[in-house]
Enzyme design. Structure first.
Site, PDB file in Angstrom:
ATOM      1  N   ASP A 193       0.840  -1.192   0.000  1.00 57.29           N
ATOM      2  CA  ASP A 193       0.000   0.000   0.000  1.00 57.29           C
ATOM      3  C   ASP A 193       0.881   1.252   0.000  1.00 57.29           C
ATOM      4  O   ASP A 193       1.994   1.240   0.539  1.00 57.29           O
ATOM      5  CB  ASP A 193      -0.890   0.050   1.258  1.00 57.29           C
ATOM      6  N   ALA A 194       0.353   2.344  -0.535  1.00 56.85           N
ATOM      7  CA  ALA A 194       1.118   3.595  -0.543  1.00 56.85           C
ATOM      8  C   ALA A 194       1.493   4.026   0.875  1.00 56.85           C
ATOM      9  O   ALA A 194       2.567   4.588   1.102  1.00 56.85           O
ATOM     10  CB  ALA A 194       0.308   4.696  -1.228  1.00 56.85           C
TER      11      ALA A 194
END
Length: 307
Positions: A138-139
């Site tokens: 995930d970012a």
């Protein structure tokens, strides 16, 4: 020229939502699938359906395909550190706020852009915008991420992740104190029925298994060592929220914003600490660790000072 595809719905996709079926059938994201439906570029047996329509097995889909994405343009990424590099692959420490690859709706930096800016040539297998990408973080999650440089490495690493032979270790700071202190969460994960941007434990989700063990306990939180058996999107975040111990700072999945603010966190406390897998060229195990970022280390320092 418009790329128009007309295909029957396979039996294995019958009964799924239209956007989910499109995503699985053609390999693009569910967001892209929904955008195509909303734009009137998808018909189901000659009718214009809603994205939530269920597809029957004997139906015909007609789809105006989206334009193919271009390969990632070079873009320097602050904090992207190379942990291991050889002829077949590169392992990086992904910083917070960086996605794995370009995607619709994401304007921020990506790992593929950062590596391109460093002069790396990645595998050309897969979609153009995902060159070399064999798994994702995930970012808002930091840590170790492997990217394929050779075509052989791409194939072998994709196979290894699918076969679950990659040892994926995470550190997660969660709210409260899990009981038991170590265990396994085996619960299927799928799209959240009420919010398309997140995931949830749902009866018809994909099998998902998370193993956890307590490393250190504080008054309001617990540091866990986590091993992923599967690799679903948001898996750790969803599973920990499902047992009422969300990752500290993970406001999307119900974390207490007061505790996050107290610890100076602006994202979930979750870090991909270590990756280990058989090297695609030699078969010898390669184990790479990513150091803890400053914001997560600071949060631990605060908790330890208060214990």
């Amino acid at each position: 020229m418009t790329d128009l595809r007309r295909v029957p719905v396979p039996d294995g996709l019958a009964g799924l939502r239209l956007d989910v079926a499109l995503s699985r059938l053609f390999g693009f994201s569910r967001t892209t699938a929904a955008e195509l439906v909303d734009a009137g570029r998808v018909s189901l047996d000659g009718e214009q359906p809603a994205r939530s329509a269920r597809v029957p097995a004997d139906a015909w889909l007609e789809v105006e395909m989206p334009e193919p994405a271009a390969p990632a343009e070079p873009r320097a990424v602050d904090g992207l550190v190379v942990l291991h590099d050889d002829d077949d692959l590169v392992v990086v420490a992904k910083p917070v706020g960086v996605a794995a690859h370009p995607s619709p709706g994401w304007a921020g930096p990506t790992v593929t852009q950062g590596l391109a800016a460093m002069g790396y040539r990645l595998s050309t297998s897969g979609a153009a915008e995902r060159q070399g990408i064999v798994h994702r973080l995930d970012a808002g999650t930091t840590g170790a991420m492997v990217v394929a440089k050779s075509e052989h490495a791409y194939s072998e690493l994709k196979r290894a992740f699918k076969a679950r032979t990659v040892d994926k270790r995470y550190s997660a700071l969660v709210q409260g104190h899990p009981d038991p202190t170590s265990g396994t969460i085996d619960a299927p994960i799928g799209r959240h029925p009420g919010a398309d941007y997140k995931f949830a434990v749902v009866a018809d989700g994909r099998p998902s298994v998370t193993h956890y063990a307590t490393e250190e306990a504080f008054r309001a939180a617990t540091l866990l060592d986590i091993r992923l058996e599967t690799g679903r999107t948001h898996q750790i975040r969803v599973h920990m929220a499902a047992v009422r111990h969300p990752c500290v700072g993970d406001l999307t999945y119900g974390a207490d914003p007061t505790l996050a603010a107290h610890l100076g966190l602006q994202r979930q406390w979750l870090h991909a600490r270590e990756l280990a897998f058989g090297h695609p060229a030699t078969g010898v195990e390669l184990r790479v660790s990513a150091p803890l970022p400053a914001d997560l280390a600071h949060a631990l320092d605060v908790l330890r000072s208060e214990s």
